[in-house]
Enzyme design. Structure first.
Site, PDB file in Angstrom:
ATOM      1  N   GLU A 142       8.527  16.747 -18.915  1.00  8.17           N
ATOM      2  CA  GLU A 142       8.272  18.150 -18.551  1.00  8.17           C
ATOM      3  C   GLU A 142       9.000  19.114 -19.484  1.00  8.17           C
ATOM      4  O   GLU A 142       8.452  20.150 -19.862  1.00  8.17           O
ATOM      5  CB  GLU A 142       8.669  18.415 -17.095  1.00  8.17           C
ATOM      6  CG  GLU A 142       7.917  17.575 -16.062  1.00  8.17           C
ATOM      7  CD  GLU A 142       6.402  17.611 -16.206  1.00  8.17           C
ATOM      8  OE1 GLU A 142       5.849  18.620 -16.687  1.00  8.17           O
ATOM      9  OE2 GLU A 142       5.764  16.601 -15.851  1.00  8.17           O
ATOM     10  N   HIS A 170       7.138  19.607 -22.586  1.00  5.36           N
ATOM     11  CA  HIS A 170       6.038  20.581 -22.453  1.00  5.36           C
ATOM     12  C   HIS A 170       6.505  21.992 -22.814  1.00  5.36           C
ATOM     13  O   HIS A 170       5.751  22.776 -23.391  1.00  5.36           O
ATOM     14  CB  HIS A 170       5.519  20.619 -21.008  1.00  5.36           C
ATOM     15  CG  HIS A 170       4.428  19.632 -20.714  1.00  5.36           C
ATOM     16  ND1 HIS A 170       3.241  19.604 -21.407  1.00  5.36           N
ATOM     17  CD2 HIS A 170       4.330  18.657 -19.774  1.00  5.36           C
ATOM     18  CE1 HIS A 170       2.464  18.643 -20.914  1.00  5.36           C
ATOM     19  NE2 HIS A 170       3.104  18.046 -19.925  1.00  5.36           N
TER      20      HIS A 170
HETATM   21 ZN    ZN Z   1       2.521  16.408 -18.813  1.00  2.00          ZN
END
Ligand code: ZN
Length: 148
Positions: free
Chosen positions: A131, A134
């Protein structure tokens, strides 16, 4: 608002770097609530704001041990190595083995701006790394070392 549409691979927004959250206001709370609803509806274990088209450093996740919201998360410690299969709500149907730290320690704020430290091992450690990647425009597909 509630459910927000998940951006899929091919959309250039996924390659952009998200900006730090400075305002801990009602808008941020709504974004986090919407991301939570979207993640659970999509049956994912984590979701970054960029995946709903918002370039802010916000992550929600639940790897089976409870809901977490991370604002401005930073990995402050990592240890060991694991190689496990990963997937992504923005890359439907694609999976691959990535190399991640076995354990990580993450520092992050909540919706009120309060700082917390989280420790993760196994799936949770992978999820934190995935995450936070990202937020820097990185997809797991760039880190796949093999497909089996
Ligand atoms: Zn992802």
């Amino acid at each position: 608002m509630g459910y927000r549409e998940i951006v899929k691979v091919g959309d250039p927004v996924l390659k952009k770097t998200s900006r730090k959250v400075e305002k801990f206001d009602e808008k941020l709370a709504r974004l986090i609530d919407d991301m939570k609803e979207t993640m659970y509806k999509a049956e994912g274990v984590g979701l970054a704001a960029v995946q709903v088209g918002v370039l802010r450093r916000v992550v929600v996740l639940d790897c089976g041990d409870g809901f977490k919201e991370l604002v401005n998360p930073v990995i402050i410690e990592e240890d060991g190595v694991q190689e496990e299969q990963e997937g992504c709500l923005s890359v439907p149907g694609e999976y691959g083995i990535t190399r991640r730290p076995a354990t990580v320690k993450v520092q992050a704020q909540d919706r009120n701006g309060k700082w917390h430290v989280y420790k993760g091992a196994g799936l949770l450690a992978r999820c934190f790394c995935h995450e936070i990647d990202h937020l820097d425009g990185i997809l797991f597909t760039q880190k796949v070392i093999r497909k089996d």
